[in-house]
Design an enzyme around this catalytic site. Structure first.
Site, mmCIF file in Angstrom:
data_model
loop_
_atom_site.group_PDB
_atom_site.id
_atom_site.type_symbol
_atom_site.label_atom_id
_atom_site.label_comp_id
_atom_site.label_asym_id
_atom_site.label_seq_id
_atom_site.Cartn_x
_atom_site.Cartn_y
_atom_site.Cartn_z
ATOM 1 N N HIS A 1 0.832 -1.206 0.000
ATOM 2 C CA HIS A 1 0.000 0.000 0.000
ATOM 3 C C HIS A 1 0.868 1.259 0.000
ATOM 4 O O HIS A 1 0.458 2.313 0.473
ATOM 5 C CB HIS A 1 -0.956 0.022 1.199
ATOM 6 C CG HIS A 1 -1.766 -1.220 1.331
ATOM 7 N ND1 HIS A 1 -2.902 -1.461 0.600
ATOM 8 C CD2 HIS A 1 -1.570 -2.327 2.104
ATOM 9 C CE1 HIS A 1 -3.390 -2.650 0.908
ATOM 10 N NE2 HIS A 1 -2.600 -3.207 1.819
ATOM 11 N N SER B 1 18.051 14.203 -21.679
ATOM 12 C CA SER B 1 17.063 15.271 -21.758
ATOM 13 C C SER B 1 17.596 16.344 -22.683
ATOM 14 O O SER B 1 18.804 16.622 -22.706
ATOM 15 C CB SER B 1 16.805 15.860 -20.364
ATOM 16 O OG SER B 1 16.110 17.094 -20.453
#
Length: 483
Positions: free
Chosen positions: A190, A314
């Protein structure tokens, strides 16, 4: 006020411009035939339109040979070895010139399978078989040829291209599971800190799951039929009533390396295709989950990506090495599944004895498998560029000593069962100590010392660290990674 004479205007269809569709060499519309062609090129030999036509020629030729060998009709000769070799050379010699010739014939017939029949008939006279021209496509409907041609192409594409790519990815993944088998790591259930595991064990889970799907795909049956216009052998029996046509057909289908489907409408029912695409799609979905997990581990620094010399991460941020291999794989797995799911649902349906929805649908099989192969290629390359950042993983684990609460309360339960007093409500005691707060080694050891455990149990917990609380994770990683 804007000077309209200098303002840019968008391109519109009525503006003169170069027609890219007319460029030579041809510019691809889709990425699999353009940008990514090299990754999926092996599929072209099995699932392209040209490959389908070659397979049609193959099926027609083998049916011709089979009928002669079976003496299915009166007057059929024994073919010589040279004649059989010449017939099969029509298939093995099927190349660019033959593709063009067949296209020209089809432009006249406006029927792809009829064009194949005429294509073969042209080649019989030089083999001394001109009088057997009526035997080409004997008692066949187009689907008799098509279903077998597709089955051969799909089988070969899966066995010779997709499965080898899947196994290569699995080998890379298994090697990573082995390499990281003993690297302790904080689990997150979770999204929250949970019982430690090892990185290798978590990777091995995917190895185990993907292996099961590969085994299912390896055992796939590829079905075929050759039983006439509505699956009744009506033309066959009328022409040669004394022949056991279902048995002749079964033997023929099996000579192609396929499984005989004894009962159909005009079309082979395509159920095997739906089964296959469901299994490949399930494999894709499991692989997609792996990509998401790897991407997430990269984002928190558990993996370092090894920079590729000369590559740009990038366009503006020089420091970045983006996880593009796994992102590319995610997208292609999603596109693959969209197509495979659509094929699996539409191919099992046909109106009454025949409609042509499958004809258009099946032409997308190569695209569906192609996006999966492209994803596998990217995952394999991405896995090769990963380095395990053990120090980052260790620091993350060492910051979460509270995960030992599970171990302590479970030992308390065992001690209580064995008769040690004063160990009431172990879960609640650890909940009070650990929930919602960080607990370091010192506080946990103080708590353990205050419990009155047996000496052996107290020593076991005193020496326990989050990095050592991994149970059988390393053993499981090695067992199920196949190493």
């Amino acid at each position: 006020m804007t000077d309209s004479s200098s303002a840019s205007t968008p391109l519109s269809s009525d503006q003169p411009r170069v027609r890219l569709a007319e460029a030579e060499p041809a510019i691809a519309l889709g990425p699999l035939d353009g940008r990514y062609r090299s990754a999926v090129a092996p599929l072209i030999d099995h699932l392209s339109e040209a490959a389908l036509n070659r397979n049609r020629v193959h099926v027609e030729v083998e049916w011709f040979v089979h009928l002669c060998r079976e003496r299915a009709l009166e007057g059929l000769p024994d073919l010589t070895d040279e004649q059989i070799a010449g017939l099969r050379a029509i298939v093995t010699g099927f190349g660019a010139e033959e593709v063009a010739e067949l296209s020209t014939i089809e432009a006249e017939t406006v029927h792809d399978v009829k064009a194949v029949e005429y294509f073969i008939a042209r080649r019989l006279e030089p083999l001394g078989l001109g009088e057997l021209t009526p035997l080409v496509h004997f008692a066949c409907t187009s689907e008799d040829i098509n279903n077998l041609s597709y089955a051969v192409g799909i089988r070969d594409a899966v066995e010779q291209v997709w499965l080898p790519a899947a196994r290569t990815t699995l080998e890379q993944l298994a090697a990573l599971a082995e390499r990281a088998a003993e690297v302790p790591m904080l689990s997150r259930t979770h999204g929250q800190p949970a019982t430690p595991t090892t990185l290798g064990k978590e990777i091995a889970v995917f190895v185990h799951r993907l292996s099961r799907q590969i085994r299912r795909i390896e055992s796939q049956e590829y079905l075929g039929k050759i039983n006439g216009a509505t699956g009744t052998y009506a033309a066959h029996r009328t022409a040669a009533p004394g022949v056991d046509w279902p048995e002749v057909s079964r033997r023929f289908v099996e000579t192609l390396g396929l499984t005989f489907n004894p009962l159909t409408t005009q079309i082979e029912s395509h159920d095997f295709q739906a089964e296959l695409y469901a299994d490949v799609a399930r494999f894709n979905r499991i692989l997609h989950g792996l990509c998401v997990d790897i991407w997430s581990y990269i984002s928190i620094g558990f993996f370092r990506q090894i920079p590729v010399a000369g590559a740009t991460g990038s366009s503006t941020m020089p420091h970045k090495v983006n996880p593009i291999r796994f992102e590319n794989a995610e997208a292609n797995l999603e596109v693959s599944n969209a197509l495979l799911d659509a094929l699996g649902s539409t191919l099992v349906e046909s109106r009454w004895q025949r409609d042509l929805t499958d004809s258009s649908g099946q032409r997308n099989i190569g695209t569906g498998l192609g996006h999966s192969v492209l994803a596998l290629t990217n995952v394999t390359k991405g896995l090769k560029q990963l380095d395990v950042a053990e120090e980052t993983i260790a620091a993350d684990l060492d910051a979460n000593w509270e995960v030992l609460g599970e171990a302590i309360q479970t030992v308390m339960r065992a001690e209580a069962i064995a008769g040690t007093e004063g160990l009431d409500n172990p879960y609640e005691q650890l909940k009070e100590l650990t929930r919602g707060r960080r607990v370091d080694a010192e506080k946990l050891q103080e708590f353990v010392a205050s419990l009155g455990l047996s000496a052996e149990a107290a020593d076991r917990l005193k020496n326990l660290t989050p990095a050592e609380y991994t149970g059988l994770a390393a053993e499981l990683a090695r067992e199920f990674s196949g190493r």
